[in-house]
Structures are given as C-alpha cells and as structure tokens.
Design a protein around this motif. Sequence first.
Motif, PDB file in Angstrom:
ATOM      1  N   VAL A 122       7.632  70.393  38.951  1.00 52.45           N
ATOM      2  CA  VAL A 122       8.147  69.551  37.870  1.00 52.45           C
ATOM      3  C   VAL A 122       7.486  69.969  36.568  1.00 52.45           C
ATOM      4  O   VAL A 122       6.256  69.961  36.453  1.00 52.45           O
ATOM      5  N   LYS A 123       8.282  70.342  35.595  1.00 54.89           N
ATOM      6  CA  LYS A 123       7.723  70.776  34.320  1.00 54.89           C
ATOM      7  C   LYS A 123       7.511  69.573  33.415  1.00 54.89           C
ATOM      8  O   LYS A 123       8.286  68.619  33.422  1.00 54.89           O
ATOM      9  N   GLY A 124       6.441  69.660  32.613  1.00 56.23           N
ATOM     10  CA  GLY A 124       6.160  68.580  31.682  1.00 56.23           C
ATOM     11  C   GLY A 124       4.683  68.262  31.618  1.00 56.23           C
ATOM     12  O   GLY A 124       3.860  68.810  32.355  1.00 56.23           O
ATOM     13  N   GLY A 125       4.316  67.382  30.723  1.00 55.34           N
ATOM     14  CA  GLY A 125       2.942  66.917  30.604  1.00 55.34           C
ATOM     15  C   GLY A 125       2.043  67.891  29.873  1.00 55.34           C
ATOM     16  O   GLY A 125       2.453  68.990  29.479  1.00 55.34           O
ATOM     17  N   THR A 126       0.792  67.474  29.722  1.00 57.40           N
ATOM     18  CA  THR A 126      -0.209  68.257  28.994  1.00 57.40           C
ATOM     19  C   THR A 126      -1.393  68.561  29.891  1.00 57.40           C
ATOM     20  O   THR A 126      -1.922  67.668  30.560  1.00 57.40           O
ATOM     21  N   LEU A 127      -1.789  69.813  29.907  1.00 55.01           N
ATOM     22  CA  LEU A 127      -2.988  70.249  30.609  1.00 55.01           C
ATOM     23  C   LEU A 127      -4.112  70.379  29.597  1.00 55.01           C
ATOM     24  O   LEU A 127      -3.981  71.103  28.601  1.00 55.01           O
ATOM     25  N   TYR A 128      -5.221  69.685  29.846  1.00 57.32           N
ATOM     26  CA  TYR A 128      -6.370  69.740  28.954  1.00 57.32           C
ATOM     27  C   TYR A 128      -7.443  70.614  29.584  1.00 57.32           C
ATOM     28  O   TYR A 128      -7.838  70.399  30.733  1.00 57.32           O
ATOM     29  N   LEU A 129      -7.906  71.601  28.832  1.00 61.62           N
ATOM     30  CA  LEU A 129      -8.887  72.553  29.327  1.00 61.62           C
ATOM     31  C   LEU A 129     -10.065  72.642  28.366  1.00 61.62           C
ATOM     32  O   LEU A 129      -9.997  72.161  27.232  1.00 61.62           O
ATOM     33  N   THR A 130     -11.110  73.319  28.837  1.00 61.59           N
ATOM     34  CA  THR A 130     -12.274  73.565  27.997  1.00 61.59           C
ATOM     35  C   THR A 130     -12.499  75.066  27.870  1.00 61.59           C
ATOM     36  O   THR A 130     -11.871  75.854  28.598  1.00 61.59           O
TER      37      THR A 130
ATOM     38  N   GLY B  79     -12.988  62.346  30.947  1.00 62.06           N
ATOM     39  CA  GLY B  79     -11.562  62.613  30.976  1.00 62.06           C
ATOM     40  C   GLY B  79     -11.022  63.368  29.787  1.00 62.06           C
ATOM     41  O   GLY B  79      -9.804  63.396  29.566  1.00 62.06           O
ATOM     42  N   GLU B  80     -11.895  64.029  29.019  1.00 62.44           N
ATOM     43  CA  GLU B  80     -11.419  64.761  27.853  1.00 62.44           C
ATOM     44  C   GLU B  80     -10.705  66.052  28.234  1.00 62.44           C
ATOM     45  O   GLU B  80      -9.927  66.584  27.448  1.00 62.44           O
ATOM     46  N   PHE B  81     -10.986  66.578  29.406  1.00 61.30           N
ATOM     47  CA  PHE B  81     -10.216  67.708  29.919  1.00 61.30           C
ATOM     48  C   PHE B  81     -10.147  67.600  31.432  1.00 61.30           C
ATOM     49  O   PHE B  81     -10.855  66.789  32.048  1.00 61.30           O
ATOM     50  N   ASP B  82      -9.291  68.409  32.056  1.00 64.69           N
ATOM     51  CA  ASP B  82      -8.861  68.152  33.430  1.00 64.69           C
ATOM     52  C   ASP B  82      -9.580  68.937  34.505  1.00 64.69           C
ATOM     53  O   ASP B  82      -9.564  68.539  35.671  1.00 64.69           O
TER      54      ASP B  82
ATOM     55  N   ALA C  20     -18.057  84.026  47.788  1.00 64.49           N
ATOM     56  CA  ALA C  20     -16.649  84.416  47.819  1.00 64.49           C
ATOM     57  C   ALA C  20     -15.768  83.177  47.700  1.00 64.49           C
ATOM     58  O   ALA C  20     -14.869  82.927  48.509  1.00 64.49           O
ATOM     59  N   ASN C  21     -16.053  82.375  46.692  1.00 63.09           N
ATOM     60  CA  ASN C  21     -15.268  81.168  46.463  1.00 63.09           C
ATOM     61  C   ASN C  21     -15.456  80.714  45.023  1.00 63.09           C
ATOM     62  O   ASN C  21     -16.294  81.248  44.288  1.00 63.09           O
ATOM     63  N   PHE C  22     -14.669  79.746  44.634  1.00 64.59           N
ATOM     64  CA  PHE C  22     -14.769  79.136  43.316  1.00 64.59           C
ATOM     65  C   PHE C  22     -15.015  77.642  43.511  1.00 64.59           C
ATOM     66  O   PHE C  22     -14.307  76.988  44.277  1.00 64.59           O
ATOM     67  N   ARG C  23     -15.990  77.100  42.804  1.00 69.00           N
ATOM     68  CA  ARG C  23     -16.288  75.669  42.874  1.00 69.00           C
ATOM     69  C   ARG C  23     -15.642  74.983  41.674  1.00 69.00           C
ATOM     70  O   ARG C  23     -15.983  75.287  40.528  1.00 69.00           O
ATOM     71  N   VAL C  24     -14.742  74.076  41.939  1.00 72.53           N
ATOM     72  CA  VAL C  24     -13.966  73.454  40.869  1.00 72.53           C
ATOM     73  C   VAL C  24     -13.914  71.944  41.073  1.00 72.53           C
ATOM     74  O   VAL C  24     -13.623  71.468  42.180  1.00 72.53           O
ATOM     75  N   SER C  25     -14.208  71.206  40.007  1.00 67.35           N
ATOM     76  CA  SER C  25     -13.922  69.775  39.960  1.00 67.35           C
ATOM     77  C   SER C  25     -12.726  69.570  39.047  1.00 67.35           C
ATOM     78  O   SER C  25     -12.626  70.213  37.994  1.00 67.35           O
ATOM     79  N   TYR C  26     -11.810  68.685  39.452  1.00 66.43           N
ATOM     80  CA  TYR C  26     -10.636  68.452  38.621  1.00 66.43           C
ATOM     81  C   TYR C  26     -10.153  67.014  38.815  1.00 66.43           C
ATOM     82  O   TYR C  26     -10.328  66.408  39.881  1.00 66.43           O
ATOM     83  N   TRP C  27      -9.570  66.474  37.767  1.00 62.31           N
ATOM     84  CA  TRP C  27      -8.998  65.135  37.832  1.00 62.31           C
ATOM     85  C   TRP C  27      -7.772  65.153  38.729  1.00 62.31           C
ATOM     86  O   TRP C  27      -6.980  66.100  38.706  1.00 62.31           O
TER      87      TRP C  27
END
Length: 644
Positions: free
Chosen positions: A79-87, A306-309, A599-606
């Motif tokens: 589904v297209k739409g919305g805003t992705l907030y990044l740093t 919550g300033e970025f995702d 051999a991995n990526f550690r990611v936190s995301y909303w």
Amino acid sequence: MTKIDPRRPTGAARRQVLRAVTTAWAFGPFLPPAWAAPAFSSSPASEGERGWTHAIAAYGDPRHPRGFEHFDYADPRAVKGGTLYLTNPDQRTSFDKYNPFTIKGQSPAGVSLFMFETLTVRSGDEPMTVYGLLAESMRLAPDRSSLAFRLHPKARFHNGDPVLAADVKHSFDMLVGPQAAPQYRTALSGVERAVVVDERTVRFDFKERTNDTVMQVAALPVFSRRWGATADGKPKPFDQIVEDEPITSGPYRIALADSGRRIEFERRRDYWAQGLGVVNGLYNFDRIVYRYYADGAVQLEAFKAGEFDLIQEYSARRWARVHAGPKWRDGRIRKEVFETSIGQGFYGYLFNLRRPIFADRRVREAISLAYDFDWINRYKQYLRTYSLFSNSEFAAEGLPSADELALLEPFRAELPPETFGPAYRPPASADDPLAMRHRLRRARDLLAQAGWRLGPDGVLVDAQGRRLEFEYMDAQDGAARTIATWQISLQKLGVRMNLRRVDFALYIKRLETFDFDFVGVRSIDFTLPPALDYLDTFGSKAADQPASGNLRGVRSRAVDALLEAMNRAGTLDQLRAACRALDRVVMHQHWQVPALYAANFRVSYWDRFERPRTMPKYYTPDSALEPLPAWPLVAWWIKPDARR
C-alpha cells in the motif's frame, strides 16, 4: 574505533574508512559499487537481437527472465502512502550541497538512493546480477571490449525530458573528470570512452577488458545534461554544481530542505518506471524525511520520542542496555536482528608499515596477542574476525588447495612458512580463564626474539635505542574502553600505546597522507569480493599514492600477483582460489589486528510497518549509497492505520 561517516564519497583513502562504519565494536556496510571480476553471462533465453539481453550475471544465468513481475523481496500489493521518518545514517550532521559526486562539502542522505538512477539495478537475491533499469537492454561484446546499452523509451527525468544517450555520456564524462571525487575516476578508469551510437544507444569502449570494468559501467549513475546549466544553457564546472537541485529520473524529488538539518523527499506520481519488474512493489512511501542529529545520545532519545521510525544500532552495549524500556515491552517499538548472507569485510586495526617499529612481523603479532577479544565481546553479540573475507566461501580454510598452492609457490621464499599451513585463526580463549596470560607470555617471547629489551623506564627498546611506543589515532571517544584495556595488556609487555584523539577533518587528512601509526578501519562488505577495492587496499603501487586505500603501506610481489589473479579470474573457482591465497598471505603477515564482526543488522523500529514475506539475501538496512537494496527503506510500507 570511532563511528564516522561510512558513505560520504570523498578521497580514495576514505574509501577504506568511510564506506563502512568504523566504531568501537560497531558494524555497517558502503560506496559506489565495487565489484569482483567474474565471468559474466546472460541467459540464452533472454538474449534477443544480436545478443541484446535484459540482465548480466556474474556466474551462471540470471535468475529472473525478461519481463519478470517483481523481485521476491518486493510485494506489488504494498500500500503506497504515508511518511517515513529517518535520521542521518552516518556521521553527517548536516549538508551543504546536493551534488554527491564532488569532494568538497557534504550531500544529504537519501539523494543517491531516492533520486539518482543507474543504468542497471543490482538484485538482492543473487551474489552479483544486474538487471536493466534506465537501460532496457544491454550487449556485452564477446571479447569484453565494449558494453552497449539501449535506453528505455519511457525513461524520463523529473523535468519531463527523456533520458538520452547524450545524458549518459555527459554523466560519464563528469564522473571521470578532474572535478569529481577521485573514487569515481578510479572506478571507471578501465573505460576508454563513452560513445553516443544513436539517440537511445550508448556504448562504452574498454581499455581494460575486465569484468570489474563491466560492472562499474553497469552501475553508472545518470543525470541530466541540464543539471547546473546557466541561464544561457552553458554548463557550470561540475564542482560548482552545489545548490542546484539534481535533475534525475528516480522515484523521488526534493520537496523541502531546511538549513542543512532536514530534507524531505516526495514520491513522483509521474515516475516513469512504475510497473517495471525491477521496481514493482518498491518505493512505497509518499514522503521520506531525514532529520539530522549531531549527538548520538540525543539521536536515540529522539527515536524513543517518535521523531523518526528506524535506527540501526552498532554498539553491543547500547543494544543490550539502552534499546529497552516500556515502549519495547508493550510492542510500540520492535527490536529485531536481521540476518544477512553478505560477506563481512575486514574489521580491525591497521599497522602503518611505513613506521620502522612495525617492520618486524613478530612485533605485530605480539601486539595482536594482547588484544582482549573476550572482554570486548562480553555481551556475546560478535564473532572474531578471522579473515579478509569472513562469513563467506572466500575465506581461507584448512590447508591450501592445489589451486592456491599454484598461486603461492612462486613466492614461497618471501612468505612466512605459516602461509603454507593451516588457515589463520585468531587465538580463542573463552573457555580458558588463563588464556590471556598464555598469550601475553607468547607475545613477550616474540618481542624478545625480535631484539626488544626492557628499558630503564619500563618501556621496551631495540638495539638502536628506539622505544616500542606508538599512537592509536581516533576521531571520537568510541574506542576509549577498548584501547584502555589493550593499553593495560601492552604495558605488561613493556609496550606503550598512546591514544590520540583528533577532529574529524584532521583525522581524514592524516589518513590521506599516511600520517599515523595505528588506526581502526572497516573495509567494505561484499557478495563477491571487489577486486578493484583490494587492489587499492593492498597493491604496491597504491602504497606511495597519497589518498590511496593502502593505509597499511603493503608492498609485496606475492600480494600484487594474487590481486592480479583475482582481477582476471574467469570462473568462481578461480576467484575463490585467488581470494583464499591472498587471505593466507595477508593474515599470516599480521599487517593488522583482527577485531570482530556480526553477520546481521540490529534494528529498532516503531511498529508502523508491513513488509514483504521474503527478505533479500544481500541488502542493507539504511545505507544511502550502498549498491545493495536498502530493504526497509525501499520495500516496506506503512500500515494504513499507523500513518501520521
């Protein structure tokens, strides 16, 4: 090691440092595509008139046929739409230009990923296969003397102009010109010329008929001839194109830029490639916003607010201790480790062999033995780096094969005997509480054999009275604890390592002029080892070239021959043998101290996202310039009820 900007295209020495995050026990991939030298092929079924094909594969046939619907790691039902907030995904804390291809200044994150398109797209499903994007089809001469591209008739820049062969030639000419950053000229140095065959056909003639050259051209970013043109239509010098918004063909354009601290991209509703298999199901966010933070602690607090995702974490300590709390426990924030099949570039500490105190291999090995990996890995989140090619089939294993020996034998007299024995493995100690003591005793013996004796102030000296004292150069405080522990172990041996912190600009300058003793660096991750990059990193010619990637200062006939074997490999078996032989030579010479890898990526995301069921094998979470897919950024989408 300090966490620095791993993706900013600057000088060649920075390729060794800036393509990947170099932080204390930190990881992360970078830069304009660096490729190995395989025997490229295309599927016979995909070849059309006079050998024109939709894809080129490193080995075997391309996985996807002409006209395929979408990559497996993309979902056309997204589904297209919305805003992705990044740093900011690296150490760029602001930006002052839009041009990512020149030396001076810093360009924004996201410009290369979301605006500039390349002739082909690299698949995240295959080790090294490219499919046409701007190029509807391509044709590689049987003798690899040239590579021609036929441009897609629908390809358009965001100003409405068609993408033509003249634009491709202009892009090439700018990137190999004197005003572009050196790594682009280096990457494209094997190309003799770009020739406009007709309005939509461009041909690249090669002076170096290597597969490296083929893939560098296939990954050429393309921009309009009108970018940076003055009112009378004349082009500016390339390095003076600074604040002119790039005229590109990608799925996004700049909507807002605020004082170098925030940039917003909006999805183009008229994007020309919508529906093509290589982009179907990708680029789902209507708007993408980057916010810049100068301080890592402030950045993490901003994420919690919550300033970025999404945030990728490099520190094991912070991952274990700081990525926790009520928002993680109740599921508002998700914490996930994403596995990857990407080969891990070397991460560790480099000796500057130009310094006389590091000339003896035994001294280098002794310093390496004092490195306390088990203390550093106390959170049990890493593996010890064991190779130039960790986590891949290109790492040396066991005894040399017959093919490896054939490459090594001509240089037996100048190589350590260990090169012809078992593959290098760093000392393990997790199960032996006295292991560190044993290693220090071994280090003490090596230093004594090398002629070092204890001086009156407790520091070792050699026969010429030189003290075994050197400087570890860092640009931030990230390595302080690692270095402090290491300093204590070395002090027991009579070795003094001093920590020298310098500002980032001076740090880079000293790397470019080889004005350092000891420094922490992480080299590029890979799907197939990039031959040109290793030539820049270990080639004898690069050792005396300021701003080259040969920070170690390696000058070795054996290494030069093995690099040539990598570059000329025509089969996967040949490439594997050359890489493993090179691995044995470099690791047994102790030109570096191996650190660690994951051999991995550690990611936190909303918890605002949905994503395809299939994850790519080769990808990155947040890189703005990585040739691999930045999977969460390009393939995920926002839940309709989670938009803001």
